[in-house]
Design an enzyme around this catalytic site. Structure first.
Site, short mmCIF file in Angstrom:
data_model
loop_
_atom_site.label_atom_id
_atom_site.label_comp_id
_atom_site.label_asym_id
_atom_site.label_seq_id
_atom_site.Cartn_x
_atom_site.Cartn_y
_atom_site.Cartn_z
N ASP A 87 45.31 25.19 29.42
CA ASP A 87 44.03 25.19 28.73
C ASP A 87 43.81 23.96 27.86
O ASP A 87 43.00 23.98 26.93
CB ASP A 87 43.89 26.47 27.89
CG ASP A 87 43.74 27.70 28.77
OD1 ASP A 87 43.03 27.61 29.78
OD2 ASP A 87 44.33 28.75 28.44
N ASP A 148 40.72 30.42 35.64
CA ASP A 148 40.26 29.75 34.43
C ASP A 148 40.49 28.24 34.49
O ASP A 148 39.76 27.46 33.87
CB ASP A 148 40.99 30.27 33.20
CG ASP A 148 41.10 31.78 33.11
OD1 ASP A 148 41.25 32.43 34.16
OD2 ASP A 148 41.08 32.32 31.99
N THR A 208 46.05 40.26 38.96
CA THR A 208 45.21 40.10 37.76
C THR A 208 46.09 40.17 36.53
O THR A 208 47.21 40.70 36.57
CB THR A 208 44.12 41.18 37.69
OG1 THR A 208 43.14 40.80 36.72
CG2 THR A 208 44.70 42.54 37.31
N ARG A 220 34.87 37.79 33.86
CA ARG A 220 35.00 36.48 33.25
C ARG A 220 35.68 35.50 34.21
O ARG A 220 35.36 34.31 34.23
CB ARG A 220 35.73 36.55 31.91
CG ARG A 220 35.60 35.25 31.13
CD ARG A 220 35.83 35.40 29.64
NE ARG A 220 37.22 35.58 29.29
CZ ARG A 220 37.75 36.69 28.79
NH1 ARG A 220 36.99 37.77 28.64
NH2 ARG A 220 39.02 36.76 28.46
N TRP A 224 34.25 31.88 35.39
CA TRP A 224 34.92 30.58 35.38
C TRP A 224 34.77 29.91 36.74
O TRP A 224 34.62 28.68 36.82
CB TRP A 224 36.41 30.74 35.07
CG TRP A 224 36.80 31.24 33.71
CD1 TRP A 224 37.73 32.20 33.44
CD2 TRP A 224 36.31 30.80 32.42
NE1 TRP A 224 37.85 32.38 32.07
CE2 TRP A 224 37.00 31.54 31.43
CE3 TRP A 224 35.37 29.85 32.03
CZ2 TRP A 224 36.77 31.36 30.06
CZ3 TRP A 224 35.13 29.68 30.67
CH2 TRP A 224 35.82 30.42 29.71
#
Length: 375
Positions: A87, A148, A208, A220, A224
């Protein structure tokens, strides 16, 4: 409507400068944001909100607060504080890269390039992917990618443009392609995460971490994908990435409830009390704006995406925003972080606030976020 919503958001963000001080908001409990010392994956979103607020208002208080966050990100990189994850793009695209885009500050540019180098250290051979979480020697996480990551890739695309070094772009393209092949399902839904054998690169299967089940579609994560593939298309012009963004967007929009704001997982049983995730819808709204910028007027999906964008944003403003609640810390109610883990399943999410504000800014003022250079 959009101007009123922006003005409300700007006022709340200004109030939060004093509330948060030198700390960073993450998610809230009972309407109060939990704060940290710039050690979480979400901390770039607060910085991004400050830069958006400065661009809109010209108020130096926002610029000073935003620059203070970037100074904190300098320290975080220098001390390598909780950077063992993918991230890095969320952290540095919306802080130092935003400062570069807005002010052309060379030190901010250099910091962002250093952050791109940190992200590149997560590239794993022979699998050919960016490891999502944990250190290289972490056996449990060594083979994991997650959807993500698509929003972290713009940091690498940008670094390649800035330096002329193709390695950054090549890694981003390969990660986006691997995500397209293994995270996007045949029915246009998506896995949150996918595992590979870290020794051979052989695909193992989808799963997941925050969704309802391994075979479900965490909203979500789907969001993304919508925005992330659209951004990969911006940087590469690969039509497969544009097609993936469109496919995921249509699936997301076709599975929304009557008020056009998503539940937390498309496969979660819908009953009284089922949690929403307003942040997922905010991400998709911003992603649709990016996607629409790449579609020709004659594209058969354009009118549908435009119509659904307006419906979703209208619902967020009228039903989920804290407009008129002067003391509210957040902008969007009913976001969900980690429902199964019991972490803030129905409260403010700082990324939801950021993408809501980004979408409003783009719709009303043409001010995009900080995922790419301005043209």
């Amino acid at each position: 409507m959009w101007t009123d919503a922006i003005e409300d958001a700007i006022a709340k963000t200004l109030q939060n400068i004093d509330r948060f001080g030198e700390k960073f908001p993450h998610v809230s409990r009972n309407g109060t944001y939990e704060l940290n010392d710039n050690n979480d994956w979400t901390d770039g979103f607060w910085s991004g909100m400050l830069w958006l607020s400065y661009e809109y208002s010209g108020d130096e208080r926002f610029r000073q607060a935003a620059e203070a966050t970037v100074a904190s990100f300098h320290k975080r990189l220098r001390d390598h504080v909780v950077l063992d994850h993918h991230d890095i793009g969320f952290l540095y695209s919306l802080s130092s890269k935003a400062q570069w885009i807005v002010t052309r500050d060379e030190s901010a540019r250099q910091l962002t390039l250093q952050a791109a180098d940190v992200l590149m250290k997560r590239w794993r051979e022979p699998g050919g992917y960016i490891q999502a979480w944990g250190r290289k020697e972490d056996a449990k996480e060594a083979g994991r990618i997650i959807i993500d990551c698509l929003l972290n890739l713009p940091l690498l695309y940008w670094a390649s443009e800035q330096t002329g070094d193709p390695a950054y772009r090549e890694a981003a393209v390969l990660q986006a392609e691997k995500s397209r092949r293994f995270l996007v399902r045949g029915d246009d839904s998506s896995y949150h995460t996918f595992f590979f054998n870290p020794e051979t690169g052989e695909p193992i299967g989808g799963a997941t971490h925050q969704g309802y089940s391994n075979g479900s579609t965490w909203t979500r994560g789907q969001a993304w994908g919508v925005y992330g593939f659209a951004l990969s298309y911006r940087y590469t012009k690969n039509p497969l990435f544009l097609e993936s963004a469109k496919r995921l967007a249509r699936y997301f929009l076709e599975h929304l409830p009557e008020d056009h704001v998503a539940y937390w997982d498309f496969n979660a049983p819908v009953q009284e009390g089922t949690y929403r995730d307003s942040s997922a819808s905010a991400i998709v709204a911003a992603g649709l704006l990016e996607l629409l910028s790449h579609l020709e007027d004659q594209d058969s999906d354009r009118a549908y995406f435009q119509e659904m964008l307006l419906k979703s944003m209208t619902s967020l403003v009228e039903r989920y925003a804290t407009i008129g609640e002067e003391d509210a810390e957040g902008l969007l109610k009913h976001g969900s972080y980690y429902v199964h883990g019991g972490v803030s399943p129905d409260d403010y999410m700082i990324w939801g606030d950021y993408f809501y504000l980004e979408a409003l800014m783009r719709m009303e003022k043409g001010i995009t976020g900080y995922w790419h250079e301005r043209v």
